[in-house]
Design a protein around this motif. Structure first.
Motif, PDB file in Angstrom:
ATOM      1  N   LEU A 233       0.635  -1.209   0.245  1.00 49.90           N
ATOM      2  CA  LEU A 233       0.265  -0.044   0.315  1.00 49.90           C
ATOM      3  C   LEU A 233       1.058   1.050   0.319  1.00 49.90           C
ATOM      4  CD1 LEU A 233      -2.754  -1.095   3.220  1.00 49.90           C
ATOM      5  CD2 LEU A 233      -2.781  -0.888   0.191  1.00 49.90           C
TER       6      LEU A 233
ATOM      7  N   VAL B 153       1.922   4.913   4.589  1.00 50.96           N
ATOM      8  CA  VAL B 153       0.644   4.210   5.813  1.00 50.96           C
ATOM      9  C   VAL B 153       1.607   5.810   7.324  1.00 50.96           C
ATOM     10  CG1 VAL B 153      -0.090   3.149   5.191  1.00 50.96           C
ATOM     11  CG2 VAL B 153       1.540   2.646   6.656  1.00 50.96           C
TER      12      VAL B 153
ATOM     13  N   GLN C  26      -3.501   5.929  11.436  1.00 46.83           N
ATOM     14  CA  GLN C  26      -3.888   4.708  10.217  1.00 46.83           C
ATOM     15  C   GLN C  26      -3.723   3.204  10.454  1.00 46.83           C
ATOM     16  OE1 GLN C  26      -2.446   5.661   6.306  1.00 46.83           O
ATOM     17  NE2 GLN C  26      -3.889   7.649   5.800  1.00 46.83           N
TER      18      GLN C  26
ATOM     19  N   ALA D 103      -6.305   2.977  13.961  1.00 44.50           N
ATOM     20  CA  ALA D 103      -7.583   2.563  13.423  1.00 44.50           C
ATOM     21  C   ALA D 103      -7.857   1.449  12.615  1.00 44.50           C
ATOM     22  CB  ALA D 103      -7.634   3.789  12.416  1.00 44.50           C
ATOM     23  N   THR D 104      -7.148   1.294  11.784  1.00 44.80           N
ATOM     24  CA  THR D 104      -7.180  -0.415  10.920  1.00 44.80           C
ATOM     25  C   THR D 104      -7.252  -1.319  11.987  1.00 44.80           C
ATOM     26  OG1 THR D 104      -5.630   0.897   8.775  1.00 44.80           O
ATOM     27  CG2 THR D 104      -6.226  -1.717   9.085  1.00 44.80           C
TER      28      THR D 104
ATOM     29  N   ALA E 275     -10.404  -1.285  13.076  1.00 44.98           N
ATOM     30  CA  ALA E 275     -11.686  -1.664  12.041  1.00 44.98           C
ATOM     31  C   ALA E 275     -11.646  -3.100  11.978  1.00 44.98           C
ATOM     32  CB  ALA E 275     -11.266  -0.662  10.843  1.00 44.98           C
TER      33      ALA E 275
ATOM     34  N   LEU F  19     -13.310  -5.324  14.083  1.00 38.53           N
ATOM     35  CA  LEU F  19     -15.152  -4.784  13.792  1.00 38.53           C
ATOM     36  C   LEU F  19     -15.255  -6.079  12.539  1.00 38.53           C
ATOM     37  CD1 LEU F  19     -15.280  -1.518  14.897  1.00 38.53           C
ATOM     38  CD2 LEU F  19     -16.474  -3.258  16.144  1.00 38.53           C
TER      39      LEU F  19
ATOM     40  N   ILE G 193     -15.137  -9.525  13.354  1.00 39.37           N
ATOM     41  CA  ILE G 193     -16.718  -9.392  14.149  1.00 39.37           C
ATOM     42  C   ILE G 193     -17.591  -9.797  13.528  1.00 39.37           C
ATOM     43  CG2 ILE G 193     -18.069  -9.058  16.791  1.00 39.37           C
ATOM     44  CD1 ILE G 193     -15.981  -8.046  17.375  1.00 39.37           C
ATOM     45  N   LEU G 194     -17.501  -9.536  12.511  1.00 45.05           N
ATOM     46  CA  LEU G 194     -18.962  -9.190  11.979  1.00 45.05           C
ATOM     47  C   LEU G 194     -18.913 -10.469  10.939  1.00 45.05           C
ATOM     48  CD1 LEU G 194     -19.204  -6.270   9.052  1.00 45.05           C
ATOM     49  CD2 LEU G 194     -19.614  -8.598   8.542  1.00 45.05           C
TER      50      LEU G 194
ATOM     51  N   TRP H 219     -19.851   6.343  19.301  1.00 41.75           N
ATOM     52  CA  TRP H 219     -19.874   5.060  18.644  1.00 41.75           C
ATOM     53  C   TRP H 219     -21.323   4.501  18.959  1.00 41.75           C
ATOM     54  CZ3 TRP H 219     -15.947   1.289  17.036  1.00 41.75           C
ATOM     55  CH2 TRP H 219     -14.575   2.088  17.040  1.00 41.75           C
TER      56      TRP H 219
ATOM     57  N   SER I  31     -21.017  -4.346  14.544  1.00 34.75           N
ATOM     58  CA  SER I  31     -19.728  -3.903  14.010  1.00 34.75           C
ATOM     59  C   SER I  31     -19.934  -3.535  12.908  1.00 34.75           C
ATOM     60  CB  SER I  31     -19.150  -5.761  13.740  1.00 34.75           C
ATOM     61  OG  SER I  31     -19.386  -6.233  14.652  1.00 34.75           O
TER      62      SER I  31
ATOM     63  N   MET J 107     -20.384   0.838  13.175  1.00 35.50           N
ATOM     64  CA  MET J 107     -19.141   1.081  13.965  1.00 35.50           C
ATOM     65  C   MET J 107     -17.642   0.993  13.121  1.00 35.50           C
ATOM     66  SD  MET J 107     -19.464   0.245  18.439  1.00 35.50           S
ATOM     67  CE  MET J 107     -19.416  -1.388  18.064  1.00 35.50           C
ATOM     68  N   ALA J 108     -17.254  -0.104  12.586  1.00 29.65           N
ATOM     69  CA  ALA J 108     -16.522   0.224  11.950  1.00 29.65           C
ATOM     70  C   ALA J 108     -15.893   0.559  10.683  1.00 29.65           C
ATOM     71  CB  ALA J 108     -16.220  -1.355  11.294  1.00 29.65           C
TER      72      ALA J 108
ATOM     73  N   TYR K 120     -14.968   3.880  10.947  1.00 34.33           N
ATOM     74  CA  TYR K 120     -12.947   4.207  10.374  1.00 34.33           C
ATOM     75  C   TYR K 120     -12.615   4.128   9.088  1.00 34.33           C
ATOM     76  CZ  TYR K 120     -12.183   3.517  15.111  1.00 34.33           C
ATOM     77  OH  TYR K 120     -11.965   3.906  16.757  1.00 34.33           O
TER      78      TYR K 120
ATOM     79  N   ASP L 100     -10.089   7.152   8.370  1.00 36.48           N
ATOM     80  CA  ASP L 100      -9.348   7.064   8.969  1.00 36.48           C
ATOM     81  C   ASP L 100      -8.063   5.834   9.370  1.00 36.48           C
ATOM     82  OD1 ASP L 100     -10.268   8.266  10.686  1.00 36.48           O
ATOM     83  OD2 ASP L 100     -11.347   7.395  11.930  1.00 36.48           O
ATOM     84  N   VAL L 101      -8.345   4.392   8.330  1.00 36.19           N
ATOM     85  CA  VAL L 101      -8.043   3.626   7.590  1.00 36.19           C
ATOM     86  C   VAL L 101      -7.072   3.932   6.544  1.00 36.19           C
ATOM     87  CG1 VAL L 101      -9.640   1.793   8.766  1.00 36.19           C
ATOM     88  CG2 VAL L 101      -9.428   2.000   6.422  1.00 36.19           C
ATOM     89  N   GLY L 102      -7.196   5.249   5.594  1.00 41.09           N
ATOM     90  CA  GLY L 102      -6.288   5.364   5.220  1.00 41.09           C
ATOM     91  C   GLY L 102      -6.251   4.383   3.838  1.00 41.09           C
ATOM     92  N   PRO L 103      -5.298   4.160   3.513  1.00 39.74           N
ATOM     93  CA  PRO L 103      -5.042   3.182   1.890  1.00 39.74           C
ATOM     94  C   PRO L 103      -5.678   1.897   2.590  1.00 39.74           C
ATOM     95  CG  PRO L 103      -3.072   3.889   2.459  1.00 39.74           C
ATOM     96  CD  PRO L 103      -4.037   5.090   3.271  1.00 39.74           C
ATOM     97  N   TRP L 104      -5.511   1.395   3.600  1.00 36.61           N
ATOM     98  CA  TRP L 104      -6.297  -0.290   4.510  1.00 36.61           C
ATOM     99  C   TRP L 104      -7.671  -0.753   4.057  1.00 36.61           C
ATOM    100  CZ3 TRP L 104      -1.966   1.515   7.898  1.00 36.61           C
ATOM    101  CH2 TRP L 104      -1.475   0.287   8.353  1.00 36.61           C
TER     102      TRP L 104
ATOM    103  N   GLN M 269      -9.040  -0.586   1.600  1.00 36.47           N
ATOM    104  CA  GLN M 269      -9.350  -1.606   0.392  1.00 36.47           C
ATOM    105  C   GLN M 269      -9.279  -3.216   0.225  1.00 36.47           C
ATOM    106  OE1 GLN M 269      -5.761  -1.431  -2.780  1.00 36.47           O
ATOM    107  NE2 GLN M 269      -5.477  -0.075  -1.605  1.00 36.47           N
ATOM    108  N   TYR M 270      -8.060  -3.367   2.356  1.00 40.26           N
ATOM    109  CA  TYR M 270      -8.581  -4.531   2.171  1.00 40.26           C
ATOM    110  C   TYR M 270      -9.876  -5.104   3.616  1.00 40.26           C
ATOM    111  CZ  TYR M 270      -3.282  -4.907   1.428  1.00 40.26           C
ATOM    112  OH  TYR M 270      -2.226  -4.703   0.118  1.00 40.26           O
ATOM    113  N   LEU M 271     -10.061  -3.793   3.622  1.00 41.66           N
ATOM    114  CA  LEU M 271     -11.575  -3.715   4.270  1.00 41.66           C
ATOM    115  C   LEU M 271     -12.655  -4.306   3.999  1.00 41.66           C
ATOM    116  CD1 LEU M 271      -9.814  -1.384   7.199  1.00 41.66           C
ATOM    117  CD2 LEU M 271     -10.392  -4.151   7.662  1.00 41.66           C
TER     118      LEU M 271
ATOM    119  N   VAL N 162     -15.351  -4.455   5.547  1.00 42.23           N
ATOM    120  CA  VAL N 162     -16.326  -3.794   5.865  1.00 42.23           C
ATOM    121  C   VAL N 162     -16.984  -2.277   5.425  1.00 42.23           C
ATOM    122  CG1 VAL N 162     -15.412  -3.544   7.581  1.00 42.23           C
ATOM    123  CG2 VAL N 162     -17.402  -3.378   7.942  1.00 42.23           C
ATOM    124  N   MET N 163     -15.851  -2.219   4.826  1.00 42.48           N
ATOM    125  CA  MET N 163     -15.818  -0.891   4.245  1.00 42.48           C
ATOM    126  C   MET N 163     -16.429  -0.581   3.173  1.00 42.48           C
ATOM    127  SD  MET N 163     -14.113   0.268   6.810  1.00 42.48           S
ATOM    128  CE  MET N 163     -13.446   0.332   8.167  1.00 42.48           C
TER     129      MET N 163
END
Lengths: 152, 152
Positions: free
Chosen positions: A106, A109, A113, A116-117, A120, A123, A126-127, B9, B130, B133-134, B137, B140-144, B146-148, B150-151
């Motif tokens: 990436l 960073v 970040q 925060a990751t 996230a 969470l 958990i989801l 939250w 979850s 709340m996720a 972020y 806040d997680v910036g470039p991450w 794309q790996y999450l 949930v986003m």
């Protein structure tokens, strides 16, 4: 949430190649060992000139072998507690949250970040675990499935 | 999971008309009061001839007024414990799981399906909370991001 559940719950998946709750906990343990705090220390100690080690997303298939879910939960719980204690010890100041590191894929960073990751990601897992376990009930809930978005 | 969290939250939503964790807990309380065990008793006492009361999906906007998250969590926890104790007292036998009731919209359902839905609904709401709340972020997680998943 996962402590003491029968085997069918903790080994349930969403199909071939997807992760069971058991696999997820192994993944979280590997994150405690190699991801969050170790990467934070690379940022503090070396900054962006020292890229992070790539994260091994399959480590848990090797490392969890022979361990019970209960053992994995104990290990995760202990490692997480240790890492949170270390995080408190660092006593990070606002300016430090803007320090940067280099992610192998990436790129640049910030420490902010990364933290925060960490949250996230928790969470998200958990989801994921809730979804995997809920889907086991897809047939069992009968006509109620149409009211449960998780079943779609 | 939700105890002691800052206000941002517990009041976070996914946009207008979507539910915050605070709203979800109020909804779960209403389920303990009017849905799972009361409907189970209708099945046991009356069978399919006595349709369930329709479930009020907006009750929590009225009933939670003036209550703190901590109060709601205490209330949910107490009501759930009481209902699980009642469930144990019923000492349901396999044949009783096939007894039927009439859902006002879904029609004929079994006691087994009602109990499965109680569990699946819990898991669906853990997933929902979850996710809400996720998503806070996302930036806040910036470039991450794309790996999450949930986003997305």
């Amino acid at each position: 949430m996962l402590r003491g559940l029968p085997e069918q719950w903790i080994t349930a998946t969403e199909g071939p190649g997807t992760w069971s709750p058991y696999v997820v906990i192994g993944h979280l343990i590997h994150g405690e060992k190699t991801d969050w705090v170790p990467r934070l220390m690379i940022i503090l100690d070396h900054g962006p000139d020292h890229p992070f080690e790539p994260f091994d997303r399959k480590a848990q298939f090797r490392d969890s072998q022979g361990k019970s879910m209960s053992e994995l939960l104990d290990e995760f719980s202990q490692r997480r507690a240790d890492n949170l204690e270390r995080l408190r010890t660092f006593d990070l100041q606002p300016a430090q949250l803007e320090l940067t590191g280099t992610h192998p894929a990436l790129g640049r960073v910030t420490l902010r970040q990364l933290l925060a990751t960490w949250t996230a990601s928790d969470l998200g897992h958990i989801l994921q675990v809730s979804r995997v376990m809920a889907k086991r009930y897809k047939d069992d809930v009968g006509p109620w499935a149409q009211y449960l978005s998780v079943m779609r």
